[in-house]
Design a protein around this motif. Structure first.
Motif, PDB file in Angstrom:
ATOM      1  N   ALA A 149       0.839  -1.196   0.000  1.00 32.40           N
ATOM      2  CA  ALA A 149       0.000   0.000   0.000  1.00 32.40           C
ATOM      3  C   ALA A 149       0.874   1.245   0.000  1.00 32.40           C
ATOM      4  O   ALA A 149       1.843   1.339   0.750  1.00 32.40           O
ATOM      5  N   GLY A 150       0.563   2.170  -0.884  1.00 35.58           N
ATOM      6  CA  GLY A 150       1.282   3.435  -0.962  1.00 35.58           C
ATOM      7  C   GLY A 150       2.578   3.399  -1.752  1.00 35.58           C
ATOM      8  O   GLY A 150       3.279   4.399  -1.832  1.00 35.58           O
ATOM      9  N   ALA A 151       2.925   2.257  -2.340  1.00 33.81           N
ATOM     10  CA  ALA A 151       4.173   2.160  -3.112  1.00 33.81           C
ATOM     11  C   ALA A 151       4.080   3.036  -4.353  1.00 33.81           C
ATOM     12  O   ALA A 151       3.030   3.162  -4.974  1.00 33.81           O
ATOM     13  N   GLY A 152       5.197   3.642  -4.699  1.00 32.18           N
ATOM     14  CA  GLY A 152       5.250   4.503  -5.869  1.00 32.18           C
ATOM     15  C   GLY A 152       6.216   3.981  -6.918  1.00 32.18           C
ATOM     16  O   GLY A 152       6.841   2.927  -6.763  1.00 32.18           O
ATOM     17  N   LEU A 153       6.357   4.745  -7.963  1.00 29.00           N
ATOM     18  CA  LEU A 153       7.210   4.342  -9.079  1.00 29.00           C
ATOM     19  C   LEU A 153       8.670   4.175  -8.658  1.00 29.00           C
ATOM     20  O   LEU A 153       9.335   3.248  -9.099  1.00 29.00           O
ATOM     21  N   ARG A 154       9.182   5.048  -7.793  1.00 30.76           N
ATOM     22  CA  ARG A 154      10.572   4.900  -7.332  1.00 30.76           C
ATOM     23  C   ARG A 154      10.750   3.538  -6.654  1.00 30.76           C
ATOM     24  O   ARG A 154      11.747   2.859  -6.852  1.00 30.76           O
ATOM     25  N   ASP A 155       9.773   3.122  -5.853  1.00 29.32           N
ATOM     26  CA  ASP A 155       9.839   1.807  -5.201  1.00 29.32           C
ATOM     27  C   ASP A 155       9.931   0.695  -6.241  1.00 29.32           C
ATOM     28  O   ASP A 155      10.732  -0.233  -6.116  1.00 29.32           O
ATOM     29  N   ARG A 191      12.066  -5.925   0.634  1.00 30.34           N
ATOM     30  CA  ARG A 191      11.987  -4.850   1.631  1.00 30.34           C
ATOM     31  C   ARG A 191      13.216  -3.967   1.482  1.00 30.34           C
ATOM     32  O   ARG A 191      14.342  -4.438   1.567  1.00 30.34           O
ATOM     33  N   ILE A 192      12.971  -2.677   1.265  1.00 27.05           N
ATOM     34  CA  ILE A 192      14.063  -1.730   1.058  1.00 27.05           C
ATOM     35  C   ILE A 192      14.137  -0.782   2.240  1.00 27.05           C
ATOM     36  O   ILE A 192      13.115  -0.249   2.678  1.00 27.05           O
ATOM     37  N   THR A 193      15.357  -0.601   2.738  1.00 26.98           N
ATOM     38  CA  THR A 193      15.582   0.346   3.826  1.00 26.98           C
ATOM     39  C   THR A 193      16.561   1.408   3.343  1.00 26.98           C
ATOM     40  O   THR A 193      17.527   1.107   2.643  1.00 26.98           O
ATOM     41  N   GLU A 194      16.269   2.627   3.717  1.00 32.88           N
ATOM     42  CA  GLU A 194      17.122   3.763   3.343  1.00 32.88           C
ATOM     43  C   GLU A 194      18.350   3.795   4.248  1.00 32.88           C
ATOM     44  O   GLU A 194      18.249   3.551   5.449  1.00 32.88           O
ATOM     45  N   GLU A 195      19.495   4.083   3.666  1.00 31.82           N
ATOM     46  CA  GLU A 195      20.707   4.298   4.432  1.00 31.82           C
ATOM     47  C   GLU A 195      21.231   5.674   4.060  1.00 31.82           C
ATOM     48  O   GLU A 195      20.607   6.387   3.291  1.00 31.82           O
ATOM     49  N   GLU A 196      22.378   6.043   4.580  1.00 31.10           N
ATOM     50  CA  GLU A 196      22.880   7.400   4.417  1.00 31.10           C
ATOM     51  C   GLU A 196      22.937   7.859   2.962  1.00 31.10           C
ATOM     52  O   GLU A 196      22.325   8.844   2.590  1.00 31.10           O
ATOM     53  N   ASP A 197      23.667   7.165   2.127  1.00 31.47           N
ATOM     54  CA  ASP A 197      23.815   7.585   0.733  1.00 31.47           C
ATOM     55  C   ASP A 197      23.394   6.492  -0.241  1.00 31.47           C
ATOM     56  O   ASP A 197      23.750   6.528  -1.412  1.00 31.47           O
ATOM     57  N   ARG A 198      22.652   5.504   0.244  1.00 39.97           N
ATOM     58  CA  ARG A 198      22.227   4.375  -0.581  1.00 39.97           C
ATOM     59  C   ARG A 198      21.012   3.733   0.067  1.00 39.97           C
ATOM     60  O   ARG A 198      20.524   4.199   1.074  1.00 39.97           O
ATOM     61  N   TRP A 199      20.558   2.643  -0.505  1.00 40.23           N
ATOM     62  CA  TRP A 199      19.495   1.849   0.095  1.00 40.23           C
ATOM     63  C   TRP A 199      19.898   0.379   0.042  1.00 40.23           C
ATOM     64  O   TRP A 199      20.795   0.009  -0.718  1.00 40.23           O
ATOM     65  N   CYS A 200      19.283  -0.421   0.867  1.00 36.72           N
ATOM     66  CA  CYS A 200      19.573  -1.855   0.903  1.00 36.72           C
ATOM     67  C   CYS A 200      18.268  -2.631   0.786  1.00 36.72           C
ATOM     68  O   CYS A 200      17.233  -2.209   1.300  1.00 36.72           O
ATOM     69  N   ALA A 201      18.337  -3.756   0.096  1.00 35.51           N
ATOM     70  CA  ALA A 201      17.151  -4.587  -0.109  1.00 35.51           C
ATOM     71  C   ALA A 201      17.389  -5.981   0.468  1.00 35.51           C
ATOM     72  O   ALA A 201      18.474  -6.538   0.333  1.00 35.51           O
ATOM     73  N   ARG A 202      16.355  -6.518   1.095  1.00 37.40           N
ATOM     74  CA  ARG A 202      16.361  -7.887   1.612  1.00 37.40           C
ATOM     75  C   ARG A 202      15.065  -8.557   1.188  1.00 37.40           C
ATOM     76  O   ARG A 202      14.046  -7.899   1.050  1.00 37.40           O
ATOM     77  N   PHE A 203      15.152  -9.885   1.009  1.00 33.70           N
ATOM     78  CA  PHE A 203      13.953 -10.647   0.706  1.00 33.70           C
ATOM     79  C   PHE A 203      14.201 -12.108   1.007  1.00 33.70           C
ATOM     80  O   PHE A 203      15.352 -12.541   1.129  1.00 33.70           O
TER      81      PHE A 203
END
Length: 142
Positions: free
Chosen positions: A70-76, A99-111
């Motif tokens: 819910a609420g996901a956008g194109l960037r996601d 699942r994507i989490t924001e970090e300082e200058d990047r993001w990380c994905a887990r699944f």
């Protein structure tokens, strides 16, 4: 890219020409995305895999609630697509499980069914395009 390098795609499951792009004879990891009349390419010499995705910016015709959350956008969506390309299983993995989490200058994905995370960045692209790149680093044994 290397002068005279040839990009080929071979599906690891069926041998068809729709698999992950690679350089014939070896070389850096690469990924290609086509969107809005553009082709964008990511090349990563020190990675075991890379994924890139691009989409034209638009918001009025998307409903990713049932595909991602819910609420996901194109960037996601662009981030998830880059992650799944880097992973190599593409849509054989449920995009909603990423699942994507924001970090300082990047993001990380887990699944599920993936040890560790995949690191990604939102990249500059052509005007009006969203671009994201995901990288799986080379293991010390590679």
């Amino acid at each position: 890219m290397l002068p005279g390098a040839e990009v080929v795609s071979v599906c690891s499951r069926c041998g068809g020409d729709h698999g992950r792009p690679v350089l014939r004879g070896g070389g850096p990891a690469l990924s290609i995305a086509y969107a809005g009349g553009y082709a964008v390419v990511a090349v990563a010499a020190e990675a075991s895999a890379v994924g890139i995705d691009a989409e034209p910016e638009r918001s009025d015709d998307l409903n990713l609630d049932r595909v991602l959350r819910a609420g996901a956008g194109l960037r996601d969506w662009v981030r998830v697509e880059a992650v799944l390309k880097a992973d190599g299983r593409a849509l054989r993995i449920d995009p909603g499980a990423v699942r994507i989490t924001e970090e300082e200058d990047r993001w990380c994905a887990r699944f599920p069914r993936r040890a560790g995370s995949i690191t990604g960045w939102d990249a500059a692209g052509p005007p009006g395009m969203l671009v994201s790149v995901a990288v799986i680093p080379r293991s010390p044994r590679e």
